[in-house]
Design a protein around this motif. Structure first.
Motif, PDB file in Angstrom:
ATOM      1  N   LEU A  31      35.450  31.329  21.532  1.00  0.00           N
ATOM      2  CA  LEU A  31      36.558  31.567  20.598  1.00  0.00           C
ATOM      3  C   LEU A  31      37.911  31.279  21.240  1.00  0.00           C
ATOM      4  CD1 LEU A  31      35.518  34.780  18.623  1.00  0.00           C
ATOM      5  CD2 LEU A  31      35.868  32.476  17.724  1.00  0.00           C
ATOM      6  N   ALA A  32      38.040  31.566  22.533  1.00  0.00           N
ATOM      7  CA  ALA A  32      39.299  31.299  23.225  1.00  0.00           C
ATOM      8  C   ALA A  32      39.635  29.810  23.211  1.00  0.00           C
ATOM      9  CB  ALA A  32      39.220  31.810  24.662  1.00  0.00           C
ATOM     10  N   ILE A  33      38.607  28.961  23.210  1.00  0.00           N
ATOM     11  CA  ILE A  33      38.813  27.509  23.171  1.00  0.00           C
ATOM     12  C   ILE A  33      38.973  27.011  21.743  1.00  0.00           C
ATOM     13  CG2 ILE A  33      37.766  25.282  23.733  1.00  0.00           C
ATOM     14  CD1 ILE A  33      36.266  26.704  25.999  1.00  0.00           C
ATOM     15  N   ILE A  34      38.129  27.528  20.852  1.00  0.00           N
ATOM     16  CA  ILE A  34      38.061  27.005  19.485  1.00  0.00           C
ATOM     17  C   ILE A  34      39.148  27.576  18.572  1.00  0.00           C
ATOM     18  CG2 ILE A  34      36.595  26.893  17.420  1.00  0.00           C
ATOM     19  CD1 ILE A  34      34.196  26.817  19.242  1.00  0.00           C
ATOM     20  N   ALA A  35      39.506  28.845  18.778  1.00  0.00           N
ATOM     21  CA  ALA A  35      40.432  29.518  17.850  1.00  0.00           C
ATOM     22  C   ALA A  35      41.741  28.760  17.640  1.00  0.00           C
ATOM     23  CB  ALA A  35      40.691  30.939  18.322  1.00  0.00           C
ATOM     24  N   PRO A  36      42.444  28.287  18.709  1.00  0.00           N
ATOM     25  CA  PRO A  36      43.692  27.545  18.452  1.00  0.00           C
ATOM     26  C   PRO A  36      43.468  26.290  17.615  1.00  0.00           C
ATOM     27  CG  PRO A  36      43.531  28.170  20.760  1.00  0.00           C
ATOM     28  CD  PRO A  36      42.194  28.455  20.152  1.00  0.00           C
ATOM     29  N   ALA A  37      42.372  25.569  17.897  1.00  0.00           N
ATOM     30  CA  ALA A  37      42.074  24.352  17.132  1.00  0.00           C
ATOM     31  C   ALA A  37      41.750  24.688  15.680  1.00  0.00           C
ATOM     32  CB  ALA A  37      40.898  23.613  17.778  1.00  0.00           C
ATOM     33  N   TRP A  38      40.986  25.733  15.496  1.00  0.00           N
ATOM     34  CA  TRP A  38      40.596  26.175  14.162  1.00  0.00           C
ATOM     35  C   TRP A  38      41.822  26.565  13.340  1.00  0.00           C
ATOM     36  CZ3 TRP A  38      36.470  30.625  13.414  1.00  0.00           C
ATOM     37  CH2 TRP A  38      36.075  30.664  12.083  1.00  0.00           C
ATOM     38  N   ILE A  39      42.695  27.360  13.941  1.00  0.00           N
ATOM     39  CA  ILE A  39      43.914  27.801  13.251  1.00  0.00           C
ATOM     40  C   ILE A  39      44.826  26.608  12.970  1.00  0.00           C
ATOM     41  CG2 ILE A  39      46.015  29.183  13.484  1.00  0.00           C
ATOM     42  CD1 ILE A  39      44.333  31.168  15.156  1.00  0.00           C
ATOM     43  N   ALA A  40      44.961  25.704  13.946  1.00  0.00           N
ATOM     44  CA  ALA A  40      45.819  24.528  13.766  1.00  0.00           C
ATOM     45  C   ALA A  40      45.309  23.666  12.606  1.00  0.00           C
ATOM     46  CB  ALA A  40      45.857  23.716  15.049  1.00  0.00           C
ATOM     47  N   GLY A  41      43.997  23.440  12.558  1.00  0.00           N
ATOM     48  CA  GLY A  41      43.432  22.653  11.465  1.00  0.00           C
ATOM     49  C   GLY A  41      43.627  23.320  10.117  1.00  0.00           C
ATOM     50  N   SER A  42      43.495  24.653  10.084  1.00  0.00           N
ATOM     51  CA  SER A  42      43.688  25.392   8.833  1.00  0.00           C
ATOM     52  C   SER A  42      45.135  25.314   8.363  1.00  0.00           C
ATOM     53  CB  SER A  42      43.277  26.854   9.023  1.00  0.00           C
ATOM     54  OG  SER A  42      41.913  26.952   9.367  1.00  0.00           O
ATOM     55  N   ILE A  43      46.069  25.383   9.316  1.00  0.00           N
ATOM     56  CA  ILE A  43      47.492  25.255   8.966  1.00  0.00           C
ATOM     57  C   ILE A  43      47.777  23.861   8.415  1.00  0.00           C
ATOM     58  CG2 ILE A  43      49.825  25.150   9.931  1.00  0.00           C
ATOM     59  CD1 ILE A  43      48.966  27.334  11.926  1.00  0.00           C
ATOM     60  N   LEU A  44      47.215  22.849   9.065  1.00  0.00           N
ATOM     61  CA  LEU A  44      47.429  21.465   8.631  1.00  0.00           C
ATOM     62  C   LEU A  44      46.871  21.226   7.229  1.00  0.00           C
ATOM     63  CD1 LEU A  44      48.629  18.841   9.765  1.00  0.00           C
ATOM     64  CD2 LEU A  44      46.338  18.257  10.571  1.00  0.00           C
ATOM     65  N   ALA A  45      45.752  21.877   6.918  1.00  0.00           N
ATOM     66  CA  ALA A  45      45.121  21.716   5.604  1.00  0.00           C
ATOM     67  C   ALA A  45      46.012  22.247   4.482  1.00  0.00           C
ATOM     68  CB  ALA A  45      43.770  22.430   5.579  1.00  0.00           C
ATOM     69  N   LEU A  46      46.893  23.200   4.784  1.00  0.00           N
ATOM     70  CA  LEU A  46      47.809  23.727   3.769  1.00  0.00           C
ATOM     71  C   LEU A  46      48.723  22.641   3.220  1.00  0.00           C
ATOM     72  CD1 LEU A  46      48.894  27.094   5.482  1.00  0.00           C
ATOM     73  CD2 LEU A  46      47.250  26.798   3.610  1.00  0.00           C
ATOM     74  N   LEU A  47      49.046  21.653   4.061  1.00  0.00           N
ATOM     75  CA  LEU A  47      49.892  20.547   3.624  1.00  0.00           C
ATOM     76  C   LEU A  47      49.074  19.362   3.140  1.00  0.00           C
ATOM     77  CD1 LEU A  47      52.687  19.264   3.306  1.00  0.00           C
ATOM     78  CD2 LEU A  47      52.609  18.643   5.740  1.00  0.00           C
ATOM     79  N   SER A  48      47.937  19.109   3.801  1.00  0.00           N
ATOM     80  CA  SER A  48      47.145  17.920   3.448  1.00  0.00           C
ATOM     81  C   SER A  48      46.573  18.004   2.034  1.00  0.00           C
ATOM     82  CB  SER A  48      46.006  17.725   4.456  1.00  0.00           C
ATOM     83  OG  SER A  48      45.017  18.719   4.330  1.00  0.00           O
ATOM     84  N   ALA A  49      46.205  19.214   1.575  1.00  0.00           N
ATOM     85  CA  ALA A  49      45.571  19.343   0.261  1.00  0.00           C
ATOM     86  C   ALA A  49      46.508  18.959  -0.886  1.00  0.00           C
ATOM     87  CB  ALA A  49      45.024  20.763   0.082  1.00  0.00           C
ATOM     88  N   LEU A  95      40.713  24.586  -0.796  1.00  0.00           N
ATOM     89  CA  LEU A  95      39.490  25.261  -0.358  1.00  0.00           C
ATOM     90  C   LEU A  95      38.554  24.290   0.363  1.00  0.00           C
ATOM     91  CD1 LEU A  95      38.745  27.462  -3.512  1.00  0.00           C
ATOM     92  CD2 LEU A  95      39.653  28.223  -1.308  1.00  0.00           C
ATOM     93  N   ILE A  96      38.432  23.075  -0.166  1.00  0.00           N
ATOM     94  CA  ILE A  96      37.557  22.078   0.458  1.00  0.00           C
ATOM     95  C   ILE A  96      38.107  21.656   1.815  1.00  0.00           C
ATOM     96  CG2 ILE A  96      36.705  19.702   0.247  1.00  0.00           C
ATOM     97  CD1 ILE A  96      36.642  20.213  -2.810  1.00  0.00           C
ATOM     98  N   ALA A  97      39.421  21.488   1.897  1.00  0.00           N
ATOM     99  CA  ALA A  97      40.031  21.111   3.174  1.00  0.00           C
ATOM    100  C   ALA A  97      39.800  22.182   4.230  1.00  0.00           C
ATOM    101  CB  ALA A  97      41.527  20.862   2.982  1.00  0.00           C
ATOM    102  N   GLN A  98      39.955  23.440   3.846  1.00  0.00           N
ATOM    103  CA  GLN A  98      39.728  24.540   4.793  1.00  0.00           C
ATOM    104  C   GLN A  98      38.265  24.591   5.235  1.00  0.00           C
ATOM    105  OE1 GLN A  98      41.995  26.267   6.186  1.00  0.00           O
ATOM    106  NE2 GLN A  98      43.779  26.093   4.877  1.00  0.00           N
ATOM    107  N   LEU A  99      37.351  24.377   4.295  1.00  0.00           N
ATOM    108  CA  LEU A  99      35.924  24.366   4.635  1.00  0.00           C
ATOM    109  C   LEU A  99      35.605  23.207   5.568  1.00  0.00           C
ATOM    110  CD1 LEU A  99      33.080  25.534   4.187  1.00  0.00           C
ATOM    111  CD2 LEU A  99      32.882  24.051   2.179  1.00  0.00           C
ATOM    112  N   GLY A 100      36.185  22.043   5.285  1.00  0.00           N
ATOM    113  CA  GLY A 100      35.958  20.875   6.133  1.00  0.00           C
ATOM    114  C   GLY A 100      36.462  21.081   7.551  1.00  0.00           C
ATOM    115  N   VAL A 101      37.634  21.697   7.681  1.00  0.00           N
ATOM    116  CA  VAL A 101      38.191  21.969   9.006  1.00  0.00           C
ATOM    117  C   VAL A 101      37.309  22.950   9.770  1.00  0.00           C
ATOM    118  CG1 VAL A 101      40.092  23.132  10.212  1.00  0.00           C
ATOM    119  CG2 VAL A 101      40.586  21.418   8.451  1.00  0.00           C
ATOM    120  N   THR A 102      36.900  24.026   9.106  1.00  0.00           N
ATOM    121  CA  THR A 102      36.074  25.044   9.766  1.00  0.00           C
ATOM    122  C   THR A 102      34.746  24.467  10.246  1.00  0.00           C
ATOM    123  OG1 THR A 102      37.052  26.801   8.414  1.00  0.00           O
ATOM    124  CG2 THR A 102      34.944  27.277   9.479  1.00  0.00           C
TER     125      THR A 102
END
Length: 272
Positions: A5-23, A221-228
């Motif tokens: 989680l220490a490695i993945i969490a920043p990437a996961w959060i970053a991708g989720s933030i990016l999806a807020l704009l990409s969608a 929702l799809i973008a967030q699922l895809g990132v996760t």
């Protein structure tokens, strides 16, 4: 698990933030039929990175200069003898070749070429998140500002003109937001896959949506699922994060398309 989680969490959060704009941006790209333009801008980011490294400038400045050049070049190349989609395809592939050539021959970034092409979210750490979040917030603010006019133009451009909306100005605003997104999405999915992150969630949402608002929500929702799934899948399959994310989004699109076809066929059979 904690170490992962220490490695993945920043990437996961970053991708989720990016999806807020990409969608929502991806929905506008579809509504305005600018997927090829998004692809051209995305490929241009590679040349922007190369020029920034060569001139020892911040990466964002290099990408901004190339984006401006692309917009001006497309305005100059607007010719009724040439199909617009063909021109955009030529520009996109030319920018990709120039970017790869400049990156490998003029800079010392040869080792990072795969990262620039396919992204690597796992290189992000907690210190990178505030800047990313701030950039996405600015993008969302600009998108919210131009959203009503953009939707009106996408729906009925002639009527939008009558209402006092300037399509050329709005097109430039939209191009600016799109270029900014390409710049901040480069590390997430890379130059080759930015258009996939934009278009695939919106395209999938279009199959199941009955209104623009519903399409944006489903796309998010799809973008967030895809990132996760993509971030975790990149760890499991040991592949580039951007490649994994876009591959998951493509799979979700084809699954949704097949199910929508099955449902449509059953509905048609029941009616007849």
């Amino acid at each position: 698990m904690t170490a992962w989680l220490a490695i993945i969490a920043p990437a996961w959060i970053a991708g989720s933030i990016l999806a807020l704009l990409s969608a929502p941006l991806g929905c506008l790209v579809l509504w305005r039929r600018m997927a090829f333009f998004a692809d051209a801008l995305a490929h241009g980011t590679l040349l922007g990175v190369a020029l920034a490294a060569w001139w020892q400038l911040p990466m964002g400045i290099g990408i901004a200069l190339v984006s401006i050049a692309v917009v001006l070049g497309l305005v100059f190349m607007d010719d009724e003898r040439l199909p617009a989609d063909a021109v955009l395809a030529v520009v996109a592939v030319s920018l990709l070749c120039l970017g790869l050539l400049a990156l490998t021959q003029l800079t010392d970034q040869q080792a990072n070429v795969l990262g620039f092409l396919f992204g690597n979210l796992l290189e992000l750490d907690w210190a990178d998140l505030p800047l990313l979040a701030g950039s996405v917030l600015v993008g969302l603010g600009l998108l919210a500002y131009i959203w009503p006019a953009q939707v009106k133009i996408a729906t009925h451009e002639a009527l939008a003109r009558i209402q006092g909306i300037n399509p050329t100005r709005q097109r430039l605003f939209f191009m600016g937001v799109l270029a900014g997104f390409c710049a901040i999405a480069l590390q997430a999915v890379g130059s080759l896959l930015i258009s996939g992150l934009l278009v695939l969630p919106a395209l999938t949402a279009r199959l199941w949506s009955k209104s623009p608002k519903q399409m944006v929500v489903i796309s998010l929702l799809i973008a967030q699922l895809g990132v996760t799934l993509g971030v975790w899948g990149s760890i499991w399959l040991d592949i580039q994060t951007g490649l994994s994310i876009v591959l998951i989004l493509a799979i979700l699109f084809f699954i949704a398309f097949i199910f929508s076809k099955i449902i449509a066929t059953k509905f048609w059979s029941a009616r007849h």
